[in-house]
Design an enzyme around this catalytic site. Structure first.
Site, PDB file in Angstrom:
ATOM      1  N   LYS A  23      11.887   5.085   4.496  1.00  0.00           N
ATOM      2  CA  LYS A  23      11.413   3.728   4.174  1.00  0.00           C
ATOM      3  C   LYS A  23      11.923   3.321   2.793  1.00  0.00           C
ATOM      4  O   LYS A  23      12.474   2.228   2.619  1.00  0.00           O
ATOM      5  CB  LYS A  23       9.882   3.706   4.181  1.00  0.00           C
ATOM      6  N   ASN A  24      11.726   4.202   1.788  1.00  0.00           N
ATOM      7  CA  ASN A  24      11.999   3.795   0.407  1.00  0.00           C
ATOM      8  C   ASN A  24      13.485   3.769   0.062  1.00  0.00           C
ATOM      9  O   ASN A  24      13.863   3.199  -0.956  1.00  0.00           O
ATOM     10  CB  ASN A  24      11.208   4.675  -0.566  1.00  0.00           C
ATOM     11  N   CYS A 118      -1.381  -3.377  -6.385  1.00  0.00           N
ATOM     12  CA  CYS A 118      -1.604  -3.092  -4.984  1.00  0.00           C
ATOM     13  C   CYS A 118      -2.708  -2.056  -4.934  1.00  0.00           C
ATOM     14  O   CYS A 118      -3.420  -1.842  -5.890  1.00  0.00           O
ATOM     15  CB  CYS A 118      -0.316  -2.670  -4.305  1.00  0.00           C
ATOM     16  N   ARG A 123       0.752  -1.590 -11.015  1.00  0.00           N
ATOM     17  CA  ARG A 123       2.176  -1.723 -10.710  1.00  0.00           C
ATOM     18  C   ARG A 123       2.880  -2.733 -11.632  1.00  0.00           C
ATOM     19  O   ARG A 123       3.389  -3.746 -11.206  1.00  0.00           O
ATOM     20  CB  ARG A 123       2.371  -2.124  -9.238  1.00  0.00           C
ATOM     21  N   ASP A 306       3.447  10.625  -3.278  1.00  0.00           N
ATOM     22  CA  ASP A 306       3.272  10.053  -1.935  1.00  0.00           C
ATOM     23  C   ASP A 306       2.769  11.069  -0.928  1.00  0.00           C
ATOM     24  O   ASP A 306       2.474  10.702   0.216  1.00  0.00           O
ATOM     25  CB  ASP A 306       4.602   9.466  -1.423  1.00  0.00           C
ATOM     26  N   ARG A 398       2.974   0.521   8.362  1.00  0.00           N
ATOM     27  CA  ARG A 398       3.942  -0.028   7.398  1.00  0.00           C
ATOM     28  C   ARG A 398       5.046   0.981   7.134  1.00  0.00           C
ATOM     29  O   ARG A 398       6.168   0.607   6.807  1.00  0.00           O
ATOM     30  CB  ARG A 398       3.242  -0.346   6.067  1.00  0.00           C
TER      31      ARG A 398
HETATM   32  C1  EPZ Z   1       8.354   3.822  -5.635  1.00  0.00           C
HETATM   33  O1  EPZ Z   1       7.446   2.865  -6.157  1.00  0.00           O
HETATM   34  C2  EPZ Z   1       7.960   4.019  -4.181  1.00  0.00           C
HETATM   35  N1  EPZ Z   1       8.081   2.748  -3.468  1.00  0.00           N
HETATM   36  C3  EPZ Z   1       6.520   4.529  -4.104  1.00  0.00           C
HETATM   37  O2  EPZ Z   1       6.235   4.778  -2.726  1.00  0.00           O
HETATM   38  C4  EPZ Z   1       6.417   5.839  -4.883  1.00  0.00           C
HETATM   39  O3  EPZ Z   1       5.076   6.274  -4.881  1.00  0.00           O
HETATM   40  C5  EPZ Z   1       6.888   5.627  -6.330  1.00  0.00           C
HETATM   41  O4  EPZ Z   1       8.233   5.079  -6.328  1.00  0.00           O
HETATM   42  C6  EPZ Z   1       6.885   6.918  -7.141  1.00  0.00           C
HETATM   43  O5  EPZ Z   1       7.693   7.866  -6.519  1.00  0.00           O
HETATM   44  C7  EPZ Z   1       9.313   2.327  -3.076  1.00  0.00           C
HETATM   45  O6  EPZ Z   1      10.326   2.964  -3.330  1.00  0.00           O
HETATM   46  C8  EPZ Z   1       9.370   1.042  -2.310  1.00  0.00           C
HETATM   47  P1  EPZ Z   1       7.518   3.654 -10.085  1.00  0.00           P
HETATM   48  P2  EPZ Z   1       7.718   2.215  -7.625  1.00  0.00           P
HETATM   49  O7  EPZ Z   1       8.119   2.445 -10.679  1.00  0.00           O
HETATM   50  O8  EPZ Z   1       9.155   2.039  -7.844  1.00  0.00           O
HETATM   51  C9  EPZ Z   1       4.569   2.830 -13.682  1.00  0.00           C
HETATM   52  C10 EPZ Z   1       4.989   4.684  -0.735  1.00  0.00           C
HETATM   53  O9  EPZ Z   1       3.855   5.071  -0.401  1.00  0.00           O
HETATM   54  N2  EPZ Z   1       5.489   1.748 -14.041  1.00  0.00           N
HETATM   55  O10 EPZ Z   1       8.250   4.953 -10.164  1.00  0.00           O
HETATM   56  O11 EPZ Z   1       6.818   1.045  -7.767  1.00  0.00           O
HETATM   57  C11 EPZ Z   1       3.790   2.488 -12.417  1.00  0.00           C
HETATM   58  O12 EPZ Z   1       2.655   1.704 -12.737  1.00  0.00           O
HETATM   59  C12 EPZ Z   1       5.186   4.020  -2.088  1.00  0.00           C
HETATM   60  O13 EPZ Z   1       6.022   4.800  -0.022  1.00  0.00           O
HETATM   61  C13 EPZ Z   1       5.309   1.092 -15.250  1.00  0.00           C
HETATM   62  O14 EPZ Z   1       4.393   1.392 -16.014  1.00  0.00           O
HETATM   63  O15 EPZ Z   1       7.169   3.404  -8.548  1.00  0.00           O
HETATM   64  C14 EPZ Z   1       3.413   3.829 -11.877  1.00  0.00           C
HETATM   65  O16 EPZ Z   1       2.243   4.279 -12.529  1.00  0.00           O
HETATM   66  C15 EPZ Z   1       3.903   3.959  -2.899  1.00  0.00           C
HETATM   67  N3  EPZ Z   1       6.150   0.071 -15.577  1.00  0.00           N
HETATM   68  C16 EPZ Z   1       4.598   4.715 -12.283  1.00  0.00           C
HETATM   69  O17 EPZ Z   1       5.308   3.994 -13.303  1.00  0.00           O
HETATM   70  C17 EPZ Z   1       7.178  -0.315 -14.768  1.00  0.00           C
HETATM   71  O18 EPZ Z   1       7.936  -1.243 -15.125  1.00  0.00           O
HETATM   72  C18 EPZ Z   1       5.557   5.016 -11.157  1.00  0.00           C
HETATM   73  O19 EPZ Z   1       6.039   3.797 -10.678  1.00  0.00           O
HETATM   74  C19 EPZ Z   1       7.352   0.366 -13.538  1.00  0.00           C
HETATM   75  C20 EPZ Z   1       6.495   1.398 -13.200  1.00  0.00           C
END
Ligand code: EPZ
Length: 415
Positions: A23-24, A118, A123, A306, A398
């Site tokens: 998916k990702n 979410c 996020r 995840d 999803r």
């Molecule tokens: C991706 O989300 C995945 N989604 C998530 O999978 C996955 O859990 C996550 O990476 C971590 O591996 C997709 O790829 C579509 P992050 P993403 O930016 O990119 C903080 C699933 O179930 N952060 O690495 O949103 C954020 O709040 C989903 O398939 C900031 O602070 O994850 C979080 O605490 C859920 N500022 C942490 O970093 C930013 O600008 C990790 O977020 C961006 C992120």
């Protein structure tokens, strides 16, 4: 309201399950196709709700997305593709924020509806915006939208305070079409990042170092359409592996890349499971009992956030107490209140959950609060005594292709 997912527990999963495309990886590569003129063909993209929503968003922008006879996905992108994501659709899908980097790269402007918080945390997008601004983009947050214009774009060095997956992806996509050299330091190393880099290189990009914390990108003038196959879904695979162990089963998980699964393999083996590579897949056999283990979620190659909820379901019936620390998201224990209704004994203090194993869980009516929590409740239902009804199962659909039929084919009693 969608019918609840109803499962009668107590049936060990046996047999083989073929893992679908990731998916990702699919979502970010679909977003990247707006940078590629003409028709891109993507193979192994799963038929799941999130892909459908992103396809609808791309169509709103003027692209044409078609699921072909052979199951592949055709994405035709016209030159005059629009630059604003529709609020109604974008708010359903956090990953729509990945159109920021690709639209900015292709059209030099973008107006992305902020997906908002979410179910698992606020996020924010601060790291995304900092990275794009470092390349010369003028970025403003206004009325729930990110407004971005490419001022004078030029490659630059970007340091990420946290190895954010989405921020790494957005910066990589913009940098691919930004003149000069860009270096992303402390980049995310997830396999989906490598898949995006491989896709961008396949269409003419020049990206090196993906999968390490230092990614180098040389901007090019344009990209050229191609056909590309997406990697298998390591989180879907880990979910079925955990379900096999939880139900005392014996399952061959096929169409996987074993190295992507080492973090979950190691943890499941610690609980007593026997896992070995077999016929290009992974054979997962439950141990005589489920031993307690401690888990700390971390960016790849640490234990994936995840799969945290799924492991919590398994450990709720371990022979002892396990400690789970969620280091990636601030609100990813929402399943706890639901699984406690099935008899689990779990205490949450901030980012730490203490899971005291109980002899068994009991079926109950519970509700999914997010995608992975829903999958975890399904695992709890598969091993519980009696029948469990999971409300809001659309969360699960999803991200899990043919979820009910894959479980039925493994011997689960899905009503
Ligand atoms: C991706 O989300 C995945 N989604 C998530 O999978 C996955 O859990 C996550 O990476 C971590 O591996 C997709 O790829 C579509 P992050 P993403 O930016 O990119 C903080 C699933 O179930 N952060 O690495 O949103 C954020 O709040 C989903 O398939 C900031 O602070 O994850 C979080 O605490 C859920 N500022 C942490 O970093 C930013 O600008 C990790 O977020 C961006 C992120």
């Amino acid at each position: 309201m969608e019918e609840p997912l109803t499962i009668e527990g107590g049936h060990p999963l046996q047999g083989r399950v073929r893992i679908s495309g990731a998916k990702n990886a699919s979502l970010v590569i679909m977003a990247a196709t707006v940078m590629v003129p003409g028709e891109t063909i993507l193979e192994n993209v799963p038929c799941i709700r999130d892909v459908e929503v992103l396809a609808d968003i791309l169509e709103c922008l003027g692209a044409r997305v078609t699921r072909l006879e052979d199951g592949n996905l055709s994405i035709y992108v016209p030159d005059d593709i629009k630059v604003e994501t529709p609020y109604e659709l974008a708010k359903k899908l956090r990953a729509s924020n990945l159109l920021l980097g690709s639209l900015l790269g292709k059209k030099r402007e973008a107006r992305i509806c902020l997906p908002g918080g979410c179910d698992i945390g606020s996020r924010p997008m601060d790291l995304h915006l900092k990275g794009l601004a470092a390349l010369g983009a003028e970025v403003r947050l206004e009325h729930g939208f990110v407004e971005a214009r490419a001022g004078k774009l030029v490659g630059n060095r970007v340091y990420l305070d946290f190895p954010s997956v989405g921020a790494t992806e957005n910066i990589m996509m913009l940098a691919a079409l930004t003149p000069g050299y860009t270096v992303i330091e402390n980049a995310a190393k997830e396999p989906e990042i490598v898949d995006l880099a491989n896709f961008l290189n396949a269409v003419g990009g020049k990206i090196r170092g993906a999968g390490t914390d230092l990614i180098r990108i040389e901007g090019v003038a344009e990209l050229k359409a191609t056909r590309y196959a997406v990697i298998p879904d390591r989180i879907e695979a880990g979910t079925y592996m955990t379900a096999a162990v939880a139900t005392g089963g014996d399952v061959l998980v096929e169409n996987v890349i074993p190295t992507h699964l080492y973090p979950i393999m190691a943890k499941l083996q610690e609980t007593g499971a026997v896992i070995r590579e077999e016929n290009g897949g992974l054979r997962v056999q439950a141990g005589a009992e489920i031993l307690p283990v401690d888990i700390k979620t971390l960016p790849y190659p640490g234990f994936p956030t995840d799969l945290q909820s799924q492991m919590m379901a398994l450990l709720s019936v371990a022979r002892g107490t396990s400690v789970i620390v969620e280091n990636v998201f601030e609100n990813r224990f929402r399943m706890v209140d639901e699984i406690k209704r099935m008899g689990a004994r779990i205490k949450v203090e901030g980012h730490t959950a203490v899971v005291e194993g109980v002899p068994r869980l009991y079926g109950a009516r519970v509700k999914a609060t997010d995608l992975r929590a829903g999958a975890a409740l399904a695992i709890a239902a598969l091993m519980a005594e009696g029948v469990t009804e999971i409300e809001n199962p659309y969360y699960i659909y999803r991200g899990y292709e043919n979820f009910k039929s894959k479980l039925r084919n493994l011997g689960a009693r899905v009503i």
